[in-house]
Write a protein that holds these residues in place. Structure first.
Motif, PDB file in Angstrom:
ATOM      1  N   LYS A 122    -139.227 128.233 -89.079  1.00 24.37           N
ATOM      2  CA  LYS A 122    -139.933 127.031 -88.614  1.00 24.37           C
ATOM      3  C   LYS A 122    -140.941 127.335 -87.506  1.00 24.37           C
ATOM      4  O   LYS A 122    -141.881 126.568 -87.311  1.00 24.37           O
ATOM      5  CB  LYS A 122    -138.932 125.979 -88.140  1.00 24.37           C
ATOM      6  CG  LYS A 122    -138.152 125.363 -89.284  1.00 24.37           C
ATOM      7  CD  LYS A 122    -137.146 124.345 -88.790  1.00 24.37           C
ATOM      8  CE  LYS A 122    -136.413 123.687 -89.942  1.00 24.37           C
ATOM      9  NZ  LYS A 122    -135.493 122.642 -89.456  1.00 24.37           N
ATOM     10  N   PHE A 123    -140.769 128.434 -86.793  1.00 26.54           N
ATOM     11  CA  PHE A 123    -141.723 128.831 -85.748  1.00 26.54           C
ATOM     12  C   PHE A 123    -143.031 129.354 -86.326  1.00 26.54           C
ATOM     13  O   PHE A 123    -143.950 129.671 -85.583  1.00 26.54           O
ATOM     14  CB  PHE A 123    -141.136 129.912 -84.845  1.00 26.54           C
ATOM     15  CG  PHE A 123    -140.053 129.432 -83.912  1.00 26.54           C
ATOM     16  CD1 PHE A 123    -139.949 128.108 -83.530  1.00 26.54           C
ATOM     17  CD2 PHE A 123    -139.146 130.335 -83.404  1.00 26.54           C
ATOM     18  CE1 PHE A 123    -138.961 127.688 -82.665  1.00 26.54           C
ATOM     19  CE2 PHE A 123    -138.151 129.926 -82.531  1.00 26.54           C
ATOM     20  CZ  PHE A 123    -138.049 128.588 -82.162  1.00 26.54           C
ATOM     21  N   HIS A 124    -143.139 129.452 -87.634  1.00 25.04           N
ATOM     22  CA  HIS A 124    -144.313 130.040 -88.276  1.00 25.04           C
ATOM     23  C   HIS A 124    -145.113 129.050 -89.114  1.00 25.04           C
ATOM     24  O   HIS A 124    -145.998 129.452 -89.859  1.00 25.04           O
ATOM     25  CB  HIS A 124    -143.881 131.231 -89.144  1.00 25.04           C
ATOM     26  CG  HIS A 124    -143.338 132.368 -88.338  1.00 25.04           C
ATOM     27  ND1 HIS A 124    -142.044 132.400 -87.890  1.00 25.04           N
ATOM     28  CD2 HIS A 124    -143.932 133.487 -87.882  1.00 25.04           C
ATOM     29  CE1 HIS A 124    -141.860 133.514 -87.188  1.00 25.04           C
ATOM     30  NE2 HIS A 124    -142.997 134.198 -87.168  1.00 25.04           N
ATOM     31  N   ILE A 125    -144.834 127.732 -88.959  1.00 26.17           N
ATOM     32  CA  ILE A 125    -145.475 126.740 -89.833  1.00 26.17           C
ATOM     33  C   ILE A 125    -145.980 125.545 -89.041  1.00 26.17           C
ATOM     34  O   ILE A 125    -145.244 124.960 -88.244  1.00 26.17           O
ATOM     35  CB  ILE A 125    -144.487 126.263 -90.913  1.00 26.17           C
ATOM     36  CG1 ILE A 125    -143.992 127.456 -91.740  1.00 26.17           C
ATOM     37  CG2 ILE A 125    -145.148 125.214 -91.811  1.00 26.17           C
ATOM     38  CD1 ILE A 125    -142.859 127.136 -92.682  1.00 26.17           C
ATOM     39  N   SER A 126    -147.224 125.187 -89.299  1.00 22.79           N
ATOM     40  CA  SER A 126    -147.823 123.984 -88.718  1.00 22.79           C
ATOM     41  C   SER A 126    -148.218 123.036 -89.845  1.00 22.79           C
ATOM     42  O   SER A 126    -148.520 123.470 -90.953  1.00 22.79           O
ATOM     43  CB  SER A 126    -149.068 124.348 -87.899  1.00 22.79           C
ATOM     44  OG  SER A 126    -149.686 123.170 -87.414  1.00 22.79           O
TER      45      SER A 126
END
Length: 192
Positions: A122-126
């Motif tokens: 989740k830290f890699h998706i905007s």
């Protein structure tokens, strides 16, 4: 029935530019970005994506990024980015994941707990379409699934890098456009 293939992209405008332009109003920031940041996001529309693949279709075929694709599937986050978007995915290489495993005394995804792996993915998706070529210095990007924000350092436009917590990563390849968003290949796994 006819549908449109339009998607939103972001471009950044400094608050100074906004204050000097009488046409633009002083609306509250969108996309949960506080107004204290030096840049705010506004959307524009494009109509023809360069690739006819979705983000997931593209990632499935990228062998150097297969660990991230497996992590998406294992955590169920692939479902979150399977619709029309727009999304931006900052994809760590397999080499970056191997370094991450080594630093944590793990050998593979199987050694990482479901909760930690979900948080990492989740830290890699905007949920914004972020094009590096259009960014200014000091850009903050919300990561909608984790509620966190990453910082993209553009002090040297020829060498931008990401920062999240105490971790950072350089761009290997950026602005890869697909039907529902953008992929940026990076050389590190982002964590807090």
């Amino acid at each position: 029935m006819m549908t449109s293939c339009q998607k939103e992209t972001i471009s950044l405008t400094s608050e100074i530019d906004t204050q000097q332009t009488s046409i633009e109003t002083n609306n509250p920031p969108t996309n949960n970005i506080p107004s204290t940041y030096p840049n705010t996001i506004k959307t524009t529309t494009t109509t023809s994506p360069p690739s006819d693949l979705t983000l997931l279709q593209y990632l499935k075929g990228e062998t150097d990024y297969s660990i991230f694709y497996q992590a998406l599937a294992r955590t169920g986050v692939n479902v979150d980015i399977s619709d029309d978007g727009p999304f931006t995915v900052f994809v760590p290489s397999n080499e970056a994941f191997q370094t991450f495993f080594d630093n944590n005394n793990w050998t593979s995804l199987d050694d990482v707990s479901q909760n930690i792996l979900t948080m990492i993915v989740k830290f890699h998706i905007s949920n914004l379409e972020v094009k590096i070529a259009e960014l200014q210095t000091g850009t903050v990007v919300p990561l909608f699934l984790s509620g966190k924000e990453m910082y993209i350092n553009m002090d040297d436009p020829s060498n931008p890098f990401l920062v999240l917590g105490l971790t950072n990563a350089d761009f290997i390849e950026s602005d890869l456009e697909h039907t529902n968003g953008i992929v940026h290949k990076i050389n590190g796994v982002l964590a807090l």
